[in-house]
Enzyme design. Structure first.
Site, PDB file in Angstrom:
ATOM      1  N   GLU A   1      10.096  -0.112 -71.151  1.00  0.00           N
ATOM      2  CA  GLU A   1       9.146  -1.089 -70.609  1.00  0.00           C
ATOM      3  C   GLU A   1       7.770  -0.931 -71.249  1.00  0.00           C
ATOM      4  O   GLU A   1       7.196   0.166 -71.279  1.00  0.00           O
ATOM      5  CB  GLU A   1       9.057  -0.918 -69.072  1.00  0.00           C
ATOM      6  CG  GLU A   1       8.122  -1.932 -68.437  1.00  0.00           C
ATOM      7  CD  GLU A   1       8.285  -2.063 -66.920  1.00  0.00           C
ATOM      8  OE1 GLU A   1       9.225  -1.454 -66.357  1.00  0.00           O
ATOM      9  OE2 GLU A   1       7.471  -2.774 -66.315  1.00  0.00           O
TER      10      GLU A   1
ATOM     11  N   GLU B   1      14.018   6.109 -63.099  1.00  0.00           N
ATOM     12  CA  GLU B   1      12.865   6.135 -64.001  1.00  0.00           C
ATOM     13  C   GLU B   1      12.525   7.573 -64.383  1.00  0.00           C
ATOM     14  O   GLU B   1      12.404   8.433 -63.499  1.00  0.00           O
ATOM     15  CB  GLU B   1      11.649   5.505 -63.314  1.00  0.00           C
ATOM     16  CG  GLU B   1      11.813   4.021 -63.049  1.00  0.00           C
ATOM     17  CD  GLU B   1      10.573   3.379 -62.423  1.00  0.00           C
ATOM     18  OE1 GLU B   1       9.529   4.064 -62.289  1.00  0.00           O
ATOM     19  OE2 GLU B   1      10.664   2.193 -62.065  1.00  0.00           O
TER      20      GLU B   1
ATOM     21  N   ASP C   1      18.441  -0.098 -58.883  1.00  0.00           N
ATOM     22  CA  ASP C   1      17.390   0.919 -58.973  1.00  0.00           C
ATOM     23  C   ASP C   1      17.485   1.915 -57.832  1.00  0.00           C
ATOM     24  O   ASP C   1      17.569   1.503 -56.658  1.00  0.00           O
ATOM     25  CB  ASP C   1      16.004   0.257 -58.899  1.00  0.00           C
ATOM     26  CG  ASP C   1      15.444  -0.072 -60.264  1.00  0.00           C
ATOM     27  OD1 ASP C   1      15.805   0.607 -61.245  1.00  0.00           O
ATOM     28  OD2 ASP C   1      14.633  -1.017 -60.343  1.00  0.00           O
TER      29      ASP C   1
HETATM   30  O1  KIV Z   1      12.605  -3.267 -60.958  1.00  0.00           O
HETATM   31  C1  KIV Z   1      12.618  -3.977 -61.984  1.00  0.00           C
HETATM   32  O2  KIV Z   1      12.574  -5.210 -61.944  1.00  0.00           O
HETATM   33  C2  KIV Z   1      12.702  -3.294 -63.275  1.00  0.00           C
HETATM   34  C3  KIV Z   1      12.536  -4.132 -64.501  1.00  0.00           C
HETATM   35  C4  KIV Z   1      11.117  -4.430 -64.725  1.00  0.00           C
HETATM   36  C5  KIV Z   1      13.169  -3.510 -65.683  1.00  0.00           C
HETATM   37  O3  KIV Z   1      12.859  -2.114 -63.325  1.00  0.00           O
END
Ligand code: KIV
Length: 272
Positions: A190, A123, A91
């Site tokens: 999500e 995102e 991420d």
């Molecule tokens: O950060 C995370 O764990 C996520 C998942 C909920 C898809 O983005």
């Protein structure tokens, strides 16, 4: 060495697209450290997400917002050292890509260079189009994330199901198609209605990985500590717990405390 490690063939972004084309479901879990990632990879998972949920799970923050790029790189490098087979997605944390596309690219490059991960996740839809384009142009694979996007929690106000209204549902479908056109290799959806998730999965060729998005998508993702039952405050309907490690670990630790206090540990065979 586990079965998955012996017979491993690395999962790539192409593998995932082929899996969707062949109707094979994709399994994805989070991991944030070496030891857990080794177990998850050895068990045969397809994708490991070094999620910014580390902010909640590892650091105890209320939201995903506080985690920094340096912290994500630390978690991602630990996971990379453990993996034989899974594709690793990291991420981009809040604040590392929203201000402008050049900064977004710099952040993605730092993740790829400093951790050795294989791809990044961002995102959002139309509003981050230019950042996604720039990252993809640098040859970095991008996974999208639509529906409930926890980095925008203060805009939404709650963690309830997203896109129940027609207008938001239309916007979500058009964002998913845009992410596919740009060249994203997959999208996380999500907490949206199962019917809408099915519609999205049917309208793009790239895999849709759901969390709280029903069964008719191309794969599923859960937060590892939740599905193992290590956390117990978080109880959404979509979460299936496969173990109750919170209780098992508490009992084991309480037993150890007792053994130390009663001088039962260490015994004769546990000393030199
Ligand atoms: O950060 C995370 O764990 C996520 C998942 C909920 C898809 O983005």
């Amino acid at each position: 060495m586990s079965v998955a490690q012996k017979n491993y063939k690395r999962v790539t972004v192409k593998t995932l697209v082929d899996m969707k084309a062949n109707g094979e479901k994709i399994s994805m879990l989070t991991a944030y450290d070496y030891t857990m990632a080794k177990i998850v990879d050895g068990a045969g998972i397809d994708v490991i997400l070094v999620g910014d949920s580390a902010s909640n799970v590892m650091a105890g923050h209320e939201t995903t917002l506080p985690i920094t790029l340096d912290q994500m790189i630390y978690h991602a490098s630990s996971v990379v050292r453990a993996i034989y087979r899974a594709l690793i997605v990291v991420d981009l944390p809040f604040g590392s890509y929203q201000s402008d596309p050049k900064e977004a690219l710099r952040s993605a490059i730092r993740i790829m260079k400093e951790s050795g991960a294989h791809s990044v996740k961002l995102e959002g839809g139309k509003e981050i189009k230019e950042s996604i384009k720039r990252i993809l142009n640098a040859g970095i694979p991008v996974m999208g994330h639509l529906g409930l996007t926890p980095q925008s929690i203060y805009k939404f106000g709650t963690y309830t199901v997203r896109a129940k209204e027609e207008e938001e549902a239309h916007r979500l479908i058009s964002d998913a198609k845009m992410l596919e056109r740009l060249g994203c290799f997959a999208i996380v959806l999500e907490k949206i209605p199962a019917k809408l998730a099915k519609q999205v999965a049917e309208s793009v060729r790239i895999p849709i990985i759901g969390i709280g998005a029903g069964p008719d998508v191309d794969g599923q993702v859960l937060v590892l500590h939740d599905m193992l039952g290590m956390t117990h405050e978080f109880n959404p309907r979509f979460l299936r717990r496969y173990l109750n490690l919170f209780d098992d670990m508490t009992n084991a630790i309480a037993q150890y405390v007792d053994d130390v206090k009663t001088r039962d540990f260490p015994n004769k065979s546990e000393q030199y």
